[in-house]
Design a protein around this motif. Structure first.
Motif, PDB file in Angstrom:
ATOM      1  N   LYS A 107       3.835   5.725  -4.423  1.00 18.49           N
ATOM      2  CA  LYS A 107       2.976   6.458  -4.444  1.00 18.49           C
ATOM      3  C   LYS A 107       2.059   5.662  -5.889  1.00 18.49           C
ATOM      4  O   LYS A 107       0.767   4.871  -5.306  1.00 18.49           O
ATOM      5  N   GLU A 111       2.134   1.772  -5.707  1.00 17.89           N
ATOM      6  CA  GLU A 111       0.719   1.441  -4.808  1.00 17.89           C
ATOM      7  C   GLU A 111      -0.726   1.874  -5.264  1.00 17.89           C
ATOM      8  O   GLU A 111      -1.672   0.677  -4.867  1.00 17.89           O
ATOM      9  N   SER A 117      -3.971  -1.853  -6.240  1.00 17.21           N
ATOM     10  CA  SER A 117      -5.536  -1.120  -5.468  1.00 17.21           C
ATOM     11  C   SER A 117      -6.107  -0.721  -6.147  1.00 17.21           C
ATOM     12  O   SER A 117      -7.031   0.089  -5.654  1.00 17.21           O
ATOM     13  N   ASP A 151      -6.301   4.765  -2.134  1.00 16.89           N
ATOM     14  CA  ASP A 151      -5.137   4.919  -1.359  1.00 16.89           C
ATOM     15  C   ASP A 151      -5.516   4.464  -0.100  1.00 16.89           C
ATOM     16  O   ASP A 151      -6.699   4.955   0.621  1.00 16.89           O
ATOM     17  N   SER A 210      -3.662   3.699   2.618  1.00 10.74           N
ATOM     18  CA  SER A 210      -2.277   4.027   3.382  1.00 10.74           C
ATOM     19  C   SER A 210      -2.369   4.860   4.202  1.00 10.74           C
ATOM     20  O   SER A 210      -1.921   5.084   4.980  1.00 10.74           O
ATOM     21  N   SER A 255      10.404  -3.470  -6.085  1.00  7.96           N
ATOM     22  CA  SER A 255       9.284  -3.842  -5.771  1.00  7.96           C
ATOM     23  C   SER A 255       9.091  -4.745  -7.062  1.00  7.96           C
ATOM     24  O   SER A 255       9.002  -5.775  -6.593  1.00  7.96           O
ATOM     25  N   LEU A 312       0.454  -6.356   1.523  1.00  5.66           N
ATOM     26  CA  LEU A 312       0.428  -5.590   1.817  1.00  5.66           C
ATOM     27  C   LEU A 312      -0.157  -4.341   2.395  1.00  5.66           C
ATOM     28  O   LEU A 312      -0.280  -3.983   2.934  1.00  5.66           O
ATOM     29  N   ILE A 323       2.904   6.191   2.100  1.00  5.57           N
ATOM     30  CA  ILE A 323       3.006   5.438   1.055  1.00  5.57           C
ATOM     31  C   ILE A 323       3.389   3.949   1.852  1.00  5.57           C
ATOM     32  O   ILE A 323       3.588   3.973   2.366  1.00  5.57           O
ATOM     33  N   GLY A 324       2.236   3.411   1.614  1.00  5.71           N
ATOM     34  CA  GLY A 324       2.062   1.984   2.277  1.00  5.71           C
ATOM     35  C   GLY A 324       3.275   1.046   1.903  1.00  5.71           C
ATOM     36  O   GLY A 324       3.787   1.388   1.371  1.00  5.71           O
ATOM     37  N   THR A 377       5.514  -1.642   0.220  1.00  2.00           N
ATOM     38  CA  THR A 377       5.756  -1.870  -1.113  1.00  2.00           C
ATOM     39  C   THR A 377       6.261  -2.945  -1.136  1.00  2.00           C
ATOM     40  O   THR A 377       7.362  -3.996  -0.507  1.00  2.00           O
ATOM     41  N   HIS A 436       4.708  -0.302   5.505  1.00  2.00           N
ATOM     42  CA  HIS A 436       4.275   0.934   5.318  1.00  2.00           C
ATOM     43  C   HIS A 436       4.781   2.363   6.659  1.00  2.00           C
ATOM     44  O   HIS A 436       5.472   1.287   7.203  1.00  2.00           O
TER      45      HIS A 436
END
Length: 373
Positions: free
Chosen positions: A126, A129, A133, A137, A139, A232, A255, A325-326, A328, A334
């Motif tokens: 997270k 992620e 961004s 958040d 996602s 990642s 993503l 968690i979106g 990755t 996701h």
């Protein structure tokens, strides 16, 4: 798992071998009974008799996943060196350690044992992620969840991304440390443990409830998803900043869209070098992730003056954390599961057999960890 853990093996307080005929009987009984409870943790060290090692391997061969092997020397040294605050334990006491809950080496006996759970959990995927961004958040909560770390589309170097991840990691663990201080303070006021306290000589001597004070405080974080983060970062390092096959703008767009419409790109990221194949390119990134995550925790001390050590593990959370968690950059979508352990390769990504996995895992500095699954 109701956390009925029997710790066996290890050494005596004087440093001599602690394995006995009873150790072997317990291992033989576990292999014969074939029941999942109680679980076993085996303190492995160079003084262990060969016969005990054979019983342990025979038990593991049955496929129940135990005894889990614990590095006795690393655990003892960790307890002796301490976690800040009141300092470490006398070596004779540290040699008597057993597993608290399922994975955490802790003090035993009637003086200064662990009386409540200090553990907290954090989700590093997270944090990555959020680094991709600017702290928002998209996602799950649809809100600004972390600090602003810059527009990821404008990151010019791999280090820009790593630094953004570090800032998110620092922020989360500082907040969690303070929140656990608050709950521990409230527990001492409204959720005392008189029975447990009556069994601990330190509590009796001081006239304090066991929740109110710990002479040997050994807290930890269940730091999760580190392999997703490592894979990642490895993929981004190679495909964006070295091969320059994709840009950060393309990655962020992919993503945000959960890789939909970017399948060829997703497969490139999925097929990038991965942890668990004895590949130094991927393993160096992972090793640095584990190292940084451990060292950063030392920057925040709790109300007893101790700092947390990381204990990477998921138990079963790698399933239900997926929707939070979106997508990755390791090619995961996701909602899909996370890595199923503390340093286990992501499912389907270890291609070179168990020896390569062990070689990768051996590159981590475990003296910085509280334990690992």
């Amino acid at each position: 798992n109701d956390l009925f853990i029997i710790t066996i093996g290890g050494v005596e307080p004087d440093g001599s071998n602690g394995c006995t005929d009873l150790t072997n009987v317990i291992l033989e009984a576990a292999a014969t009974a074939m029941t999942t409870e109680p679980s076993l943790g085996l303190r492995w060290n160079e003084k262990m008799p060969e016969l005990t090692a054979r019983y342990a391997h025979e038990c593991i061969k049955r496929g129940l996943g135990f005894p889990s092997i614990k590095n006795d020397e690393v655990a003892i040294n960790s307890l002796v060196e301490g976690f800040g605050g009141t300092g470490g334990q006398p070596v004779r006491e540290a040699r008597r350690w057993s597993l608290a809950l399922c994975m955490s080496p802790g003090r035993t006996g009637r003086h200064g044992g662990q009386r409540t759970r200090w553990a907290l959990s954090s989700y590093t995927a997270k944090m990555l992620e959020l680094a991709l961004s600017d702290g928002y958040d998209y996602s799950y909560t649809d809100m600004q969840l972390g600090p602003k770390t810059g527009d990821p589309k404008k990151f010019k170097t791999f280090d820009d991304l790593v630094q953004a991840y570090k800032v998110q990691y620092q922020y989360v663990h500082a907040v969690l440390t303070r929140s656990r201080d608050l709950t521990r303070y409230l527990e001492a006021r409204y959720l005392q443990s008189p029975f447990i306290s009556s069994l601990d000589d330190e509590c009796v001597e001081r006239g304090l409830d066991g929740i109110e004070w710990e002479e040997y405080c050994i807290p930890w974080f269940n730091v999760m998803d580190e392999v997703v983060v490592a894979d990642s970062l490895t993929a981004v390092k190679k495909l964006v900043f070295e091969d320059k096959k994709y840009t950060m703008q393309q990655l962020v767009e992919a993503l945000r869209n959960n890789w939909e419409g970017f399948e060829d790109m997703r497969l490139d990221f999925w097929n990038a070098p991965k942890w668990g194949n004895d590949d130094d390119y991927a393993d160096d990134v992972a090793k640095n992730v584990f190292r940084y995550n451990a060292l950063e925790l030392k920057q925040n001390t709790n109300l007893f003056g101790s700092y947390n050590k990381p204990l990477p593990q998921h138990v079963a959370l790698y399933w239900n954390l997926g929707p939070r968690i979106g997508a990755t950059p390791n090619g995961r979508r996701h909602g899909e599961v996370l890595d199923d352990g503390g340093n286990s390769p992501y499912m389907g990504c270890d291609k070179k057999g168990p020896t390569a996995v062990l070689n990768s895992c051996a590159k981590i500095d475990y003296s910085l960890q509280k334990g690992v699954l």
